[in-house]
Motif scaffolding. Structure first.
Motif, PDB file in Angstrom:
ATOM      1  N   MET A  22      44.350  43.128  46.966  1.00  0.00           N
ATOM      2  CA  MET A  22      43.680  41.948  46.403  1.00  0.00           C
ATOM      3  C   MET A  22      43.042  41.105  47.505  1.00  0.00           C
ATOM      4  O   MET A  22      41.939  40.573  47.338  1.00  0.00           O
ATOM      5  N   LEU A  23      43.761  40.983  48.624  1.00  0.00           N
ATOM      6  CA  LEU A  23      43.192  40.220  49.750  1.00  0.00           C
ATOM      7  C   LEU A  23      41.899  40.857  50.212  1.00  0.00           C
ATOM      8  O   LEU A  23      40.898  40.178  50.459  1.00  0.00           O
ATOM      9  N   PHE A  24      41.922  42.188  50.304  1.00  0.00           N
ATOM     10  CA  PHE A  24      40.736  42.910  50.729  1.00  0.00           C
ATOM     11  C   PHE A  24      39.576  42.672  49.756  1.00  0.00           C
ATOM     12  O   PHE A  24      38.456  42.381  50.167  1.00  0.00           O
ATOM     13  N   ASN A  25      39.888  42.759  48.453  1.00  0.00           N
ATOM     14  CA  ASN A  25      38.844  42.509  47.447  1.00  0.00           C
ATOM     15  C   ASN A  25      38.271  41.107  47.571  1.00  0.00           C
ATOM     16  O   ASN A  25      37.057  40.904  47.526  1.00  0.00           O
ATOM     17  N   SER A  26      39.164  40.127  47.731  1.00  0.00           N
ATOM     18  CA  SER A  26      38.711  38.742  47.855  1.00  0.00           C
ATOM     19  C   SER A  26      37.820  38.586  49.079  1.00  0.00           C
ATOM     20  O   SER A  26      36.789  37.909  49.038  1.00  0.00           O
ATOM     21  N   LEU A  27      38.251  39.232  50.163  1.00  0.00           N
ATOM     22  CA  LEU A  27      37.496  39.116  51.404  1.00  0.00           C
ATOM     23  C   LEU A  27      36.083  39.664  51.227  1.00  0.00           C
ATOM     24  O   LEU A  27      35.093  39.014  51.576  1.00  0.00           O
ATOM     25  N   ILE A  28      35.999  40.875  50.641  1.00  0.00           N
ATOM     26  CA  ILE A  28      34.673  41.474  50.423  1.00  0.00           C
ATOM     27  C   ILE A  28      33.823  40.561  49.544  1.00  0.00           C
ATOM     28  O   ILE A  28      32.665  40.254  49.861  1.00  0.00           O
ATOM     29  N   MET A  29      34.427  40.059  48.458  1.00  0.00           N
ATOM     30  CA  MET A  29      33.657  39.221  47.539  1.00  0.00           C
ATOM     31  C   MET A  29      33.190  37.949  48.251  1.00  0.00           C
ATOM     32  O   MET A  29      32.018  37.569  48.169  1.00  0.00           O
ATOM     33  N   ALA A  30      34.086  37.287  48.977  1.00  0.00           N
ATOM     34  CA  ALA A  30      33.733  36.024  49.626  1.00  0.00           C
ATOM     35  C   ALA A  30      32.641  36.243  50.665  1.00  0.00           C
ATOM     36  O   ALA A  30      31.683  35.465  50.755  1.00  0.00           O
ATOM     37  N   ILE A  31      32.758  37.329  51.421  1.00  0.00           N
ATOM     38  CA  ILE A  31      31.742  37.582  52.450  1.00  0.00           C
ATOM     39  C   ILE A  31      30.402  37.931  51.810  1.00  0.00           C
ATOM     40  O   ILE A  31      29.353  37.428  52.223  1.00  0.00           O
ATOM     41  N   LEU A  32      30.434  38.769  50.766  1.00  0.00           N
ATOM     42  CA  LEU A  32      29.175  39.116  50.084  1.00  0.00           C
ATOM     43  C   LEU A  32      28.501  37.862  49.542  1.00  0.00           C
ATOM     44  O   LEU A  32      27.285  37.682  49.676  1.00  0.00           O
ATOM     45  N   ALA A  59      27.275  43.649  32.578  1.00  0.00           N
ATOM     46  CA  ALA A  59      27.802  44.807  31.853  1.00  0.00           C
ATOM     47  C   ALA A  59      26.709  45.834  31.621  1.00  0.00           C
ATOM     48  O   ALA A  59      26.903  47.040  31.827  1.00  0.00           O
ATOM     49  N   ASN A  60      25.509  45.370  31.228  1.00  0.00           N
ATOM     50  CA  ASN A  60      24.404  46.301  30.972  1.00  0.00           C
ATOM     51  C   ASN A  60      23.959  47.016  32.225  1.00  0.00           C
ATOM     52  O   ASN A  60      23.413  48.124  32.163  1.00  0.00           O
ATOM     53  N   LEU A  61      24.131  46.356  33.354  1.00  0.00           N
ATOM     54  CA  LEU A  61      23.740  46.984  34.615  1.00  0.00           C
ATOM     55  C   LEU A  61      24.856  47.863  35.164  1.00  0.00           C
ATOM     56  O   LEU A  61      24.769  48.345  36.290  1.00  0.00           O
ATOM     57  N   ASN A  62      25.922  48.038  34.368  1.00  0.00           N
ATOM     58  CA  ASN A  62      27.064  48.864  34.781  1.00  0.00           C
ATOM     59  C   ASN A  62      27.688  48.366  36.082  1.00  0.00           C
ATOM     60  O   ASN A  62      28.064  49.143  36.936  1.00  0.00           O
ATOM     61  N   MET A  63      27.762  47.049  36.197  1.00  0.00           N
ATOM     62  CA  MET A  63      28.321  46.518  37.429  1.00  0.00           C
ATOM     63  C   MET A  63      29.709  45.936  37.219  1.00  0.00           C
ATOM     64  O   MET A  63      30.246  45.274  38.100  1.00  0.00           O
ATOM     65  N   LEU A  64      30.305  46.149  36.036  1.00  0.00           N
ATOM     66  CA  LEU A  64      31.683  45.693  35.844  1.00  0.00           C
ATOM     67  C   LEU A  64      32.579  46.462  36.801  1.00  0.00           C
ATOM     68  O   LEU A  64      32.337  47.637  37.091  1.00  0.00           O
ATOM     69  N   ASP A  65      33.604  45.775  37.297  1.00  0.00           N
ATOM     70  CA  ASP A  65      34.550  46.403  38.219  1.00  0.00           C
ATOM     71  C   ASP A  65      33.889  46.931  39.487  1.00  0.00           C
ATOM     72  O   ASP A  65      34.269  47.968  40.021  1.00  0.00           O
ATOM     73  N   THR A  66      32.848  46.238  39.962  1.00  0.00           N
ATOM     74  CA  THR A  66      32.282  46.596  41.271  1.00  0.00           C
ATOM     75  C   THR A  66      32.188  45.329  42.113  1.00  0.00           C
ATOM     76  O   THR A  66      32.208  44.215  41.589  1.00  0.00           O
ATOM     77  N   TYR A  67      32.053  45.523  43.412  1.00  0.00           N
ATOM     78  CA  TYR A  67      31.901  44.362  44.294  1.00  0.00           C
ATOM     79  C   TYR A  67      30.595  43.643  44.003  1.00  0.00           C
ATOM     80  O   TYR A  67      30.497  42.422  44.074  1.00  0.00           O
ATOM     81  N   ARG A 127      42.685  47.266  37.879  1.00  0.00           N
ATOM     82  CA  ARG A 127      43.565  46.435  38.701  1.00  0.00           C
ATOM     83  C   ARG A 127      43.267  46.565  40.189  1.00  0.00           C
ATOM     84  O   ARG A 127      43.596  45.691  40.965  1.00  0.00           O
ATOM     85  N   ASP A 128      42.608  47.637  40.590  1.00  0.00           N
ATOM     86  CA  ASP A 128      42.269  47.774  41.999  1.00  0.00           C
ATOM     87  C   ASP A 128      41.110  46.869  42.413  1.00  0.00           C
ATOM     88  O   ASP A 128      40.742  46.816  43.587  1.00  0.00           O
ATOM     89  N   MET A 129      40.491  46.199  41.442  1.00  0.00           N
ATOM     90  CA  MET A 129      39.403  45.282  41.773  1.00  0.00           C
ATOM     91  C   MET A 129      39.837  43.823  41.669  1.00  0.00           C
ATOM     92  O   MET A 129      39.038  42.916  41.849  1.00  0.00           O
ATOM     93  N   ALA A 185      47.033  33.962  50.289  1.00  0.00           N
ATOM     94  CA  ALA A 185      45.721  33.594  49.761  1.00  0.00           C
ATOM     95  C   ALA A 185      45.148  32.388  50.493  1.00  0.00           C
ATOM     96  O   ALA A 185      43.937  32.215  50.566  1.00  0.00           O
ATOM     97  N   MET A 186      46.039  31.552  51.030  1.00  0.00           N
ATOM     98  CA  MET A 186      45.558  30.359  51.709  1.00  0.00           C
ATOM     99  C   MET A 186      45.078  30.669  53.123  1.00  0.00           C
ATOM    100  O   MET A 186      44.252  29.943  53.680  1.00  0.00           O
ATOM    101  N   LEU A 187      45.609  31.736  53.696  1.00  0.00           N
ATOM    102  CA  LEU A 187      45.356  31.971  55.118  1.00  0.00           C
ATOM    103  C   LEU A 187      43.888  32.232  55.488  1.00  0.00           C
ATOM    104  O   LEU A 187      43.367  31.557  56.372  1.00  0.00           O
ATOM    105  N   PRO A 188      43.217  33.200  54.838  1.00  0.00           N
ATOM    106  CA  PRO A 188      41.854  33.524  55.315  1.00  0.00           C
ATOM    107  C   PRO A 188      40.911  32.330  55.347  1.00  0.00           C
ATOM    108  O   PRO A 188      40.234  32.123  56.363  1.00  0.00           O
TER     109      PRO A 188
END
Lengths: 282, 357
Positions: free
Chosen positions: A77-87, A138-146, A226-228, A258-261
């Motif tokens: 989850m930390l990794f996912n958050s990191l990718i999302m926040a940076i993107l 959803a139409n762009l098939n981007m659910l569950d992607t970064y 759940r992996d996303m 969650a607070m650390l990064p």
């Protein structure tokens, strides 16, 4: 202002100390809770001194996750958050820089109209347009992607305005000098504007990273795999874990993680951050 | 090295015409100063030559090539700005090298040129510094250096000395002039400071309200101003103007009733007489042209300025005398106008009248 009045000094320190306590006490409780085991956390009164379970809890949370909560290990989850926040942060900054560049330095038809269109998006945060945005993603098939997690949050009027203000303070002569030196518009952007907005970019990166990191509603809506999951939504999922008493020690450990990064980002970029928000001399 | 020809150039913003057809032919290696009050269009004219402003009509040619539609970088020019316009995040070296880097010159060639220019301008010791670590004078040198390394056909200066303090300005104007003589690059220099203009120019262009009032050498403009504007603008303190009556080929100063002992062929009944403060002598009442009362005195050290007034005058008449003066406020004195230094202008067109037959 230089004053020497003991009473004033005492009083102002008192106020500041109270403020620090109000902010720091919950953090302390979080930290203490993450160092005890499940049994201690169910007893009253709650502990106020650290226990010895910190490393055990850390390992459990990072690599195996909370049993029965439906959440993946916090590491993922930390990794996912990191990718999302940076993107989100990088995406917002890039797009805003380019659109501010266009608005300030180019005379094209409907320039003002475009400017106001960007302005109007200030009134339309994700929460307001959440259903149509969900449909589009959803139409762009981007659910569950970064990309699905970050792109809808990228368009940003605030950052565009900030860069517009920064560019407006840069004297026209610099552009003219660059034109005489033979710099093309993109070259001017890359060689002059970008380095000159360095501190502003850093400040904005800090703000936007935290903004992205703290996203809750949007990831909750579009991630089913759940992996996303991201960590902020993960914490709340843990609370509702499978009809059992919440595992406070693990939840608090996750919260700590969650607070650390964001804290690390602020610490690293502190100097640039302050400069970027206060420095006016170009 | 190049000739610059400016041919019937005009500039309008919407319906607002701010430059009304200017013609100038600039010789190879000439130092031309464009001078005028703020808002006269001098900077706009320079920026049109640079290619930073579009041309409404007319032609500009550099090296016999019409450059109207060329980008600034293709015009073979270099420009020095009033606020220097140095790139704040680059070192002095990078600032000077930036244009050459874009031209994709070889690294050794760039270093060569920058080092030579730095030596010429005595800034070799500062090459690694950032502009903000330099004083105003040093920044000005860097800005000049950036222009020199480009090896251009034409230098354009847009009030480059206005941000410097008075002492440095005097020093830098001398250096720029020397440098230009050495490099022999055709230069266009814009300023509002007439002293700068007089001292630096090979030829001066005095601009007013979008037209070139007069073009000529500094001394030519000083001695033979073609309009009252040029007469008043060139020289400090400014030329004095009196309205005079002319009849029967004679000139009368109405305030004193004195009839000047010169012949004239001015046909109009009235004219404007112009006389510079340094061309007025203080005399005794026998040879007096005018009796004045001292209203103020300004000692300048080497000279003193006496402001005299008389009934019927709107403005004070300024007289320049060498050294100190014994007069104090309220004293009366007599002045004599040197006959060969009188200028006459038409009351309406304000153009020069050839007065002496």
């Amino acid at each position: 202002m230089i004053e020497n009045r003991p009473l004033t000094t005492f009083f102002s320190h008192l106020v500041l100390l109270c403020g620090v306590l109000v902010v720091a006490f919950p953090l302390w409780v979080t930290f203490v809770a993450s160092t005890h085991d499940a049994v201690r956390m169910t007893q009253v009164p709650l502990p106020l001194l650290p226990g010895n379970q910190f490393l055990v809890n850390l390992k459990l949370v990072l690599f195996s996750g909370l049993e029965g909560s439906g959440s993946p290990p916090v590491g993922i989850m930390l990794f996912n958050s990191l990718i999302m926040a940076i993107l989100i942060a990088v995406g917002k900054i890039s797009i805003s820089l380019l659109s501010a560049f266009a608005i300030v330095y180019f005379r094209f038809p409907f320039r003002i109209a475009f400017f106001w269109m960007i302005f109007v998006t200030l009134m339309l945060p994700v929460e307001v347009r959440i259903l149509p945005t969900f449909a589009v993603v959803a139409n762009l098939n981007m659910l569950d992607t970064y990309w699905g997690l970050s792109i809808p949050l990228i368009a940003s009027a605030t950052a565009t305005f900030m860069f517009r203000q920064v560019f407006l303070t840069i004297p026209d002569e610099l552009l003219e000098a660059a034109r005489i030196d033979g710099a093309s518009p993109l070259r001017f952007f890359k060689d002059i504007l970008l380095p000159m907005s360095r501190t502003n970019i850093a400040a904005l990166f800090v703000i936007l990273f935290i903004y992205g990191w703290n996203q809750y509603l949007w990831p909750l809506l579009i991630t089913t795999d759940r992996d996303m999951y991201t960590v902020v939504m993960g914490i709340s999922q843990m609370l509702e874990a499978a009809e059992q008493a919440p595992d406070w020690h693990l939840i608090m450990m996750t919260a700590l993680m969650a607070m650390l990064p964001p804290a690390i980002v602020v610490l690293i970029m502190q100097k640039l951050f302050v400069k970027g928000l206060t420095e006016t001399e170009k | 090295m190049a000739e610059v020809h400016i041919n019937q150039i005009t500039k309008s913003y919407g319906n607002d015409q701010i430059i009304h057809g200017i013609d100038i032919n600039i010789q190879d290696g000439e130092f031309i100063v464009i001078v005028g009050p703020s808002g006269c269009g001098k900077s706009t004219l320079l920026r049109m030559v640079a290619g930073l402003e579009t041309i409404t009509s007319g032609d500009i040619s550099i090296n016999n090539q019409v450059v109207n539609t060329l980008e600034p970088k293709d015009r073979d020019i270099a420009m020095v700005f009033q606020n220097y316009a140095l790139y704040p995040h680059m070192s002095v070296f990078e600032n000077m090298a930036y244009g050459l880097k874009i031209q994709k010159l070889a690294k050794s060639e760039i270093e060569n040129r920058v080092n030579n220019a730095a030596k010429l301008l005595q800034i070799s010791d500062y090459l690694t510094r950032k502009p903000r670590q330099l004083s105003g004078g040093q920044r000005q040198r860097v800005a000049m250096g950036r222009a020199i390394v480009r090896n251009p056909s034409v230098f354009l200066f847009d009030e480059p000395l206005s941000n410097l303090d008075a002492k440095l300005r005097v020093q830098m104007r001398l250096e720029i002039k020397k440098l230009q003589k050495r490099l022999k690059v055709t230069s266009l220099y814009v300023t509002h400071d007439q002293v700068e203009a007089m001292t630096m120019a090979d030829r001066l262009i005095v601009m007013n309200k979008g037209i070139a009032e007069q073009i000529g050498t500094p001394m030519n403009l000083y001695e033979h101003p073609q309009t009252t504007f040029v007469a008043g603008f060139i020289g400090s303190p400014a030329m004095n103007f009196l309205s005079v009556k002319t009849k029967d080929n004679k000139i009368e100063i109405p305030v004193s009733g004195k009839i000047l002992d010169i012949k004239t062929n001015i046909e109009q009944p009235e004219a404007i007489l112009g006389i510079r403060p340094e061309d007025i002598e203080i005399v005794d009442s026998n040879s007096s042209d005018l009796k004045l009362k001292v209203s103020a005195i300004e000692p300048l050290g080497a000279d003193s300025l006496i402001y005299g007034n008389s009934e019927g005058f709107n403005d004070d008449l300024v007289v320049r005398v060498r050294g100190k003066t014994e007069f104090t406020e309220g004293d009366t004195f007599h002045v004599y106008f040197k006959r060969e230094k009188l200028h006459f202008f038409h009351t309406i067109t304000r153009k020069r009248l050839q007065a002496v037959a």
